[in-house]
Scaffold this motif. Structure first.
Motif, mmCIF file in Angstrom:
data_model
loop_
_atom_site.group_PDB
_atom_site.id
_atom_site.type_symbol
_atom_site.label_atom_id
_atom_site.label_comp_id
_atom_site.label_asym_id
_atom_site.label_seq_id
_atom_site.Cartn_x
_atom_site.Cartn_y
_atom_site.Cartn_z
ATOM 1 N N PRO A 104 91.106 -24.033 -1.278
ATOM 2 C CA PRO A 104 91.621 -22.926 0.065
ATOM 3 C C PRO A 104 90.882 -21.651 -0.331
ATOM 4 O O PRO A 104 91.375 -21.071 -1.573
ATOM 5 C CB PRO A 104 93.229 -22.940 -0.191
ATOM 6 N N ALA A 105 90.630 -21.261 0.840
ATOM 7 C CA ALA A 105 90.411 -19.723 1.591
ATOM 8 C C ALA A 105 90.954 -18.701 0.682
ATOM 9 O O ALA A 105 92.532 -19.125 0.102
ATOM 10 C CB ALA A 105 89.989 -19.484 2.377
ATOM 11 N N GLU A 106 90.937 -17.786 0.563
ATOM 12 C CA GLU A 106 91.529 -16.583 0.059
ATOM 13 C C GLU A 106 92.609 -16.351 1.394
ATOM 14 O O GLU A 106 92.746 -16.090 2.284
ATOM 15 C CB GLU A 106 91.222 -15.674 0.051
ATOM 16 N N PRO A 107 94.572 -17.007 1.029
ATOM 17 C CA PRO A 107 95.440 -17.021 1.606
ATOM 18 C C PRO A 107 95.451 -15.117 2.023
ATOM 19 O O PRO A 107 95.741 -13.651 1.736
ATOM 20 C CB PRO A 107 96.352 -17.443 0.796
ATOM 21 N N ALA A 108 96.603 -15.667 3.340
ATOM 22 C CA ALA A 108 96.847 -14.162 3.327
ATOM 23 C C ALA A 108 98.459 -13.947 2.618
ATOM 24 O O ALA A 108 99.446 -14.151 3.102
ATOM 25 C CB ALA A 108 97.351 -14.690 5.626
ATOM 26 N N LEU A 109 98.731 -12.415 2.312
ATOM 27 C CA LEU A 109 99.189 -12.855 1.716
ATOM 28 C C LEU A 109 100.657 -11.249 2.269
ATOM 29 O O LEU A 109 101.182 -10.973 1.452
ATOM 30 C CB LEU A 109 98.995 -12.343 0.261
ATOM 31 N N ASP A 110 99.943 -11.155 3.502
ATOM 32 C CA ASP A 110 101.447 -9.680 2.938
ATOM 33 C C ASP A 110 102.822 -9.892 3.483
ATOM 34 O O ASP A 110 103.510 -11.153 3.805
ATOM 35 C CB ASP A 110 100.936 -9.370 5.178
ATOM 36 N N GLY A 111 103.658 -9.064 3.045
ATOM 37 C CA GLY A 111 105.119 -9.569 2.380
ATOM 38 C C GLY A 111 104.969 -10.006 0.942
ATOM 39 O O GLY A 111 106.348 -9.596 0.845
ATOM 40 N N VAL A 112 103.682 -10.982 0.338
ATOM 41 C CA VAL A 112 104.361 -11.097 0.158
ATOM 42 C C VAL A 112 104.832 -10.720 -1.707
ATOM 43 O O VAL A 112 104.039 -9.485 -2.410
ATOM 44 C CB VAL A 112 103.124 -12.386 -0.708
ATOM 45 N N PRO A 113 106.144 -10.204 -2.413
ATOM 46 C CA PRO A 113 105.744 -9.427 -3.310
ATOM 47 C C PRO A 113 105.079 -9.182 -4.579
ATOM 48 O O PRO A 113 104.538 -11.042 -4.988
ATOM 49 C CB PRO A 113 107.557 -9.917 -3.980
ATOM 50 N N GLU A 114 105.119 -8.616 -4.999
ATOM 51 C CA GLU A 114 103.733 -8.428 -6.655
ATOM 52 C C GLU A 114 104.356 -9.676 -7.228
ATOM 53 O O GLU A 114 103.580 -10.583 -8.038
ATOM 54 C CB GLU A 114 103.552 -7.002 -6.765
ATOM 55 N N GLU A 115 105.034 -9.655 -8.228
ATOM 56 C CA GLU A 115 105.866 -10.349 -8.779
ATOM 57 C C GLU A 115 105.720 -11.996 -8.172
ATOM 58 O O GLU A 115 105.406 -13.037 -9.320
ATOM 59 C CB GLU A 115 107.429 -9.917 -9.321
ATOM 60 N N SER A 116 105.571 -12.243 -7.151
ATOM 61 C CA SER A 116 105.804 -13.728 -6.819
ATOM 62 C C SER A 116 104.532 -14.450 -6.854
ATOM 63 O O SER A 116 104.111 -14.831 -6.718
ATOM 64 C CB SER A 116 105.931 -14.049 -4.945
ATOM 65 N N GLU A 117 103.605 -13.248 -6.394
ATOM 66 C CA GLU A 117 102.137 -13.418 -6.376
ATOM 67 C C GLU A 117 101.455 -13.789 -7.380
ATOM 68 O O GLU A 117 100.644 -14.330 -8.229
ATOM 69 C CB GLU A 117 101.311 -12.799 -5.866
ATOM 70 N N SER A 118 101.516 -12.804 -8.253
ATOM 71 C CA SER A 118 101.327 -12.458 -9.785
ATOM 72 C C SER A 118 102.058 -13.870 -10.615
ATOM 73 O O SER A 118 101.102 -14.906 -10.925
ATOM 74 C CB SER A 118 101.681 -11.418 -10.886
#
Length: 396
Positions: free
Chosen positions: A284-298
């Motif tokens: 997929p293309a780069e997702p929208a990660l607004d509001g997603v915690p840094e720990e979750s994204e990492s």
């Protein structure tokens, strides 16, 4: 990719990777069938040998000659899929075929004219382009001349020989271009890694150069002051401790910035890595990660990296599907990553050290991990909170 009408599951179809030798048993079977289907032109010589129209000596000689011809052809074509023979060996093997083909046709009859098709294919697939442009017409002329021995009129075979030969020149060019493209991608990846190392080295030099120089200077001062002025030496030691602590903080901040995995960057890197490994990727293309915690994204980025590493190194897959989905559950909003391939999966279904470490990383971020075999391969699903703790009402 097709969909099974009974189960609704996506089915990965086998793919022949151009310019690479077979990486597993399935690829070997597919490529063998692709090459073997063209052996249909041998049906006429085999039928001629078993018809009983030749003497015993002629039948034995024909069988030996046909065996030598087919073994030479298959060795040449199969080897050309991976590491080709040297140019001298290629010329020698084609010369053997160029001698056997007219000899067998001249002595045994027109049923053997199909051997010139294989001679033309071998010339087009393995010889340099300029040499093949001369060798294929030469094989066609030789076929026509030998056919006169049996008063054979030109037929479709006379057209197949040059057509298939020149088509194989195009296929050979495609293979060479694909190999060069793979090498270029590997070079670009290596250059990018080298540039990243140089940048990290420059940043660490800028961070530590001043601090280490100051620590060295104060250590020398403390050493000179220690016998006569222990109080001043103690002050220098305290300054050294303060500078070293600040240097440690700076290094940790710099390294943390480098080590923190970003999902968008990982998705781009995954596309390049899978394509370079010959795996057809749906990313997929780069997702929208607004509001997603840094720990979750990492954590999710590390899960993606680990899953794709397993696909490239261990699965033997040729297709990989990556999906990223926002889900709303009773426990709150979740971000779900799914990596599915059509390979063999983890050996014995036992999680390795990579998956165990990944599970621990996800649990620290409040996420979960599911990994296991499916009907047509292996699937890894990682889920992490898509909103900070306590923000249960937000979701996708």
């Amino acid at each position: 990719m097709t969909e099974d009408p009974r189960t609704g599951e996506r089915r990965q179809e086998p793919q022949v990777r151009i310019g690479q030798g077979p990486g597993n048993r399935r690829e070997l079977v597919v490529k063998s069938l692709w090459i073997g289907v063209w052996l249909i032109f041998l049906s006429s010589p085999v039928q001629d040998l078993t018809s009983g129209r030749h003497t015993t000596g002629g039948t034995v000689a024909g069988a030996l000659g046909l065996t030598a011809f087919v073994v030479t052809y298959l060795s040449l074509v199969f080897r050309n899929m991976g590491r080709p023979f040297s140019p001298r060996t290629v010329v020698s093997m084609i010369s053997v075929m160029a001698v056997l083909a007219p000899l067998l046709v001249y002595t045994l009859g027109p049923a053997w004219l199909g051997l010139f098709v294989y001679l033309s294919v071998a010339c087009g697939a393995t010889m340099p382009v300029r040499a093949a442009f001369w060798a294929i017409p030469a094989a066609t002329v030789a076929m026509a001349l030998v056919g006169l021995r049996w008063h054979e009129k030109p037929d479709v075979t006379l057209l197949l020989v040059p057509m298939i030969g020149f088509a194989m020149i195009g296929v050979g060019q495609l293979v060479r271009t694909t190999i060069e493209l793979r090498k270029a991608r590997a070079t670009v990846a290596q250059l990018a890694a080298n540039e990243e190392r140089l940048r990290l080295a420059r940043d660490l030099h800028d961070l530590l150069g001043h601090s280490l120089s100051l620590i060295t200077l104060k250590s020398e001062l403390a050493g000179r002051m220690l016998p006569d002025h222990p109080d001043k030496a103690a002050q220098q030691v305290a300054d050294i401790e303060q500078v070293s602590r600040q240097a440690l903080v700076d290094v940790r901040e710099a390294v943390t910035g480098y080590r923190r995995a970003r999902l968008g960057a990982e998705l781009a890197g995954v596309q390049v890595a899978l394509t370079a490994a010959g795996v057809t990727a749906e990313v997929p293309a780069e997702p929208a990660l607004d509001g997603v915690p840094e720990e979750s994204e990492s954590a999710l980025a590390w899960a993606l990296r680990e899953a794709v590493t397993n696909v490239v190194r261990h699965s033997g897959a040729d297709r990989c599907l990556v999906q990223l989905t926002h889900r709303q559950t009773l426990d709150g909003a979740l971000l779900e990553l799914s990596v599915e391939d059509n390979g063999s999966g983890e050996a014995g279904g036992i999680p390795g050290n990579g998956l165990s470490g990944l599970m621990e990383r996800l649990e620290k971020a409040g996420g979960t991990l599911e990994a296991g075999r499916i009907k047509h391969g292996f699937r890894l699903v990682a889920r992490v909170p898509a909103a900070p703790a306590g923000d249960v009402g937000s979701g996708a």
